[in-house]
Write an enzyme that holds these catalytic residues in place. Structure first.
Site, PDB file in Angstrom:
ATOM      1  N   SER A 160      -4.242   6.064   1.137  1.00  0.00           N
ATOM      2  CA  SER A 160      -3.895   7.024   2.185  1.00  0.00           C
ATOM      3  C   SER A 160      -3.552   6.368   3.531  1.00  0.00           C
ATOM      4  CB  SER A 160      -5.015   8.050   2.369  1.00  0.00           C
ATOM      5  OG  SER A 160      -5.181   8.807   1.185  1.00  0.00           O
ATOM      6  N   ASN A 182       4.310   0.752  -3.010  1.00  0.00           N
ATOM      7  CA  ASN A 182       4.109   1.041  -4.431  1.00  0.00           C
ATOM      8  C   ASN A 182       4.716   2.411  -4.718  1.00  0.00           C
ATOM      9  OD1 ASN A 182       3.190   1.440  -6.998  1.00  0.00           O
ATOM     10  ND2 ASN A 182       1.007   1.489  -6.478  1.00  0.00           N
ATOM     11  N   TRP A 183       5.912   2.388  -5.248  1.00  0.00           N
ATOM     12  CA  TRP A 183       6.619   3.658  -5.481  1.00  0.00           C
ATOM     13  C   TRP A 183       6.095   4.396  -6.713  1.00  0.00           C
ATOM     14  CZ3 TRP A 183      12.531   2.314  -4.432  1.00  0.00           C
ATOM     15  CH2 TRP A 183      12.685   2.117  -3.057  1.00  0.00           C
ATOM     16  N   LYS A 184       5.256   3.736  -7.483  1.00  0.00           N
ATOM     17  CA  LYS A 184       4.673   4.346  -8.691  1.00  0.00           C
ATOM     18  C   LYS A 184       5.781   4.955  -9.559  1.00  0.00           C
ATOM     19  CE  LYS A 184       0.391   4.913  -6.188  1.00  0.00           C
ATOM     20  NZ  LYS A 184      -0.845   5.630  -5.941  1.00  0.00           N
ATOM     21  N   GLU A 203      -8.673  -1.206  -2.618  1.00  0.00           N
ATOM     22  CA  GLU A 203      -8.244   0.193  -2.703  1.00  0.00           C
ATOM     23  C   GLU A 203      -9.376   1.059  -3.253  1.00  0.00           C
ATOM     24  OE1 GLU A 203      -3.763   0.713  -2.907  1.00  0.00           O
ATOM     25  OE2 GLU A 203      -4.425   0.408  -4.946  1.00  0.00           O
ATOM     26  N   HIS A 221      -4.097  -2.069 -10.896  1.00  0.00           N
ATOM     27  CA  HIS A 221      -4.170  -0.862 -10.072  1.00  0.00           C
ATOM     28  C   HIS A 221      -5.117   0.135 -10.735  1.00  0.00           C
ATOM     29  CE1 HIS A 221      -3.105   2.811  -8.000  1.00  0.00           C
ATOM     30  NE2 HIS A 221      -2.559   2.058  -7.057  1.00  0.00           N
ATOM     31  N   GLY A 261      -4.162   8.512  -2.504  1.00  0.00           N
ATOM     32  CA  GLY A 261      -3.409   9.760  -2.650  1.00  0.00           C
ATOM     33  C   GLY A 261      -4.165  11.006  -2.239  1.00  0.00           C
ATOM     34  N   GLY A 304       1.277   3.833  -0.959  1.00  0.00           N
ATOM     35  CA  GLY A 304       1.824   4.651  -2.044  1.00  0.00           C
ATOM     36  C   GLY A 304       2.687   5.765  -1.476  1.00  0.00           C
ATOM     37  N   GLY A 305       2.095   6.960  -1.362  1.00  0.00           N
ATOM     38  CA  GLY A 305       2.824   8.162  -0.939  1.00  0.00           C
ATOM     39  C   GLY A 305       3.733   7.962   0.271  1.00  0.00           C
ATOM     40  N   GLU A 350      -4.992   3.189 -11.191  1.00  0.00           N
ATOM     41  CA  GLU A 350      -4.366   4.170 -12.088  1.00  0.00           C
ATOM     42  C   GLU A 350      -4.168   3.573 -13.476  1.00  0.00           C
ATOM     43  OE1 GLU A 350      -1.168   5.089  -9.429  1.00  0.00           O
ATOM     44  OE2 GLU A 350      -2.583   6.121  -8.114  1.00  0.00           O
TER      45      GLU A 350
HETATM   46  P1  PGA Z   1      -1.523   6.123  -1.445  1.00  0.00           P
HETATM   47  O1  PGA Z   1      -1.536   5.079  -2.669  1.00  0.00           O
HETATM   48  O2  PGA Z   1      -0.976   5.388  -0.242  1.00  0.00           O
HETATM   49  O3  PGA Z   1      -0.646   7.239  -1.884  1.00  0.00           O
HETATM   50  O4  PGA Z   1      -2.945   6.545  -1.217  1.00  0.00           O
HETATM   51  C1  PGA Z   1      -1.940   3.766  -2.506  1.00  0.00           C
HETATM   52  C2  PGA Z   1      -1.883   3.030  -3.839  1.00  0.00           C
HETATM   53  O5  PGA Z   1      -2.194   3.627  -4.877  1.00  0.00           O
HETATM   54  O6  PGA Z   1      -1.529   1.857  -3.896  1.00  0.00           O
END
Ligand code: PGA
Length: 253
Positions: free
Chosen positions: A214, A9-11, A167, A95, A173, A235-236, A97
């Site tokens: 994470s 997930n490159w956001k 999640e 998600h 994050g 994500g990250g 977010e």
């Molecule tokens: P993260 O994000 O790996 O940076 O914690 C995961 C996600 O939001 O899907």
């Protein structure tokens, strides 16, 4: 055994050029691999370019969101039909977010899931509790409720697939993932909720449970041992070629 899935997930990160370069590297690294499924979810604006790059490889494309109508006057939205047109196969839905910053509700998630399946796209449904909810011991109830609402009226036929991403919001994050044993407990709740909705063969063969929050090279192997877990939403760490590589290599092997 179901094939493990690694969803990047490159956001809202990287530039157009950087996304093309990273996609090319991931294709070089994993494009011929068939043991592990890799799905890259860039911002909408890079989907077309990445579809071109991943053509004739095993890397799949996913979107970070979708709207529930197929066409019409919905300014700013992208429909399942549009995603289908460019060879997108997966869509992240609900998600945290989006729930937090864009007021996405369980009802909207449910409509998006239905629209994806109607159009041959595989939904990646995200569920997870906040820190407050965890501290109140409400994680299981929250996740059960979110999933129930997301799946209301959703049938799965033939080889239609679902991915459910657990999640915990407080782990996203932050560099503080959940303990694998605590994840296990919630995955059990998710699995039971799925069994309440679908025949066991569908739960076992058509639905994958994954974890996000994470995920890093130094914790992914521990998560791989968790029962019923079949992949990660990253994500990250998915923004760095080497970190993503390590995660794919070290997990579910
Ligand atoms: P993260 O994000 O790996 O940076 O914690 C995961 C996600 O939001 O899907």
């Amino acid at each position: 055994m179901v094939k493990p899935i690694f969803i990047a997930n490159w956001k809202m990160n990287l530039t157009l050029k950087e996304r093309v370069a990273l996609a090319q590297q991931i294709k070089d690294d994993w494009g011929k691999n068939t043991d592990k499924e890799i799905v890259i979810c860039p911002p909408f604006i890079s989907l077309v370019q990445l579809a071109e790059i991943f053509k004739n490889s095993h890397i799949k494309l996913g979107a970070q969101d979708v709207f529930w109508e197929e066409t019409g006057a919905y300014t700013g939205e992208i429909s399942p039909l549009i995603l289908k047109e460019i060879d997108c196969q997966y869509v992240i839905i609900g998600h945290s977010e989006r729930r937090q910053y864009l007021a996405e509700t369980d009802e909207m998630v449910n409509k998006k899931v239905a629209a994806c399946l109607d159009n041959g796209l595989t939904p990646i449904i995200c569920v997870g509790e906040s820190l407050e909810q965890r501290q109140r011991n409400d994680s299981a109830t929250v996740v059960h409720w979110q999933l129930n609402r997301a799946l209301e009226g959703i049938e799965l036929v033939d080889n239609e697939q679902l991915v459910i991403a657990y999640e915990p919001i407080w782990a996203i994050g932050t560099g503080r993932p959940i303990e694998p044993s605590d994840a296990q407990e919630i995955l059990q709740v998710i699995r039971q909720t799925l069994i309440d909705h679908y025949p066991l063969t569908i739960v076992n063969n058509n639905i994958r449970l994954i974890y996000g929050g994470s995920v890093e090279p130094d914790n992914c192997a521990d998560f791989s041992a968790v029962d019923y877990l079949a992949g990660f939403l990253v994500g990250g760490a998915s923004l760095k070629r080497e970190l993503f590589n390590q995660i794919v290599k070290l997990s579910f092997s």
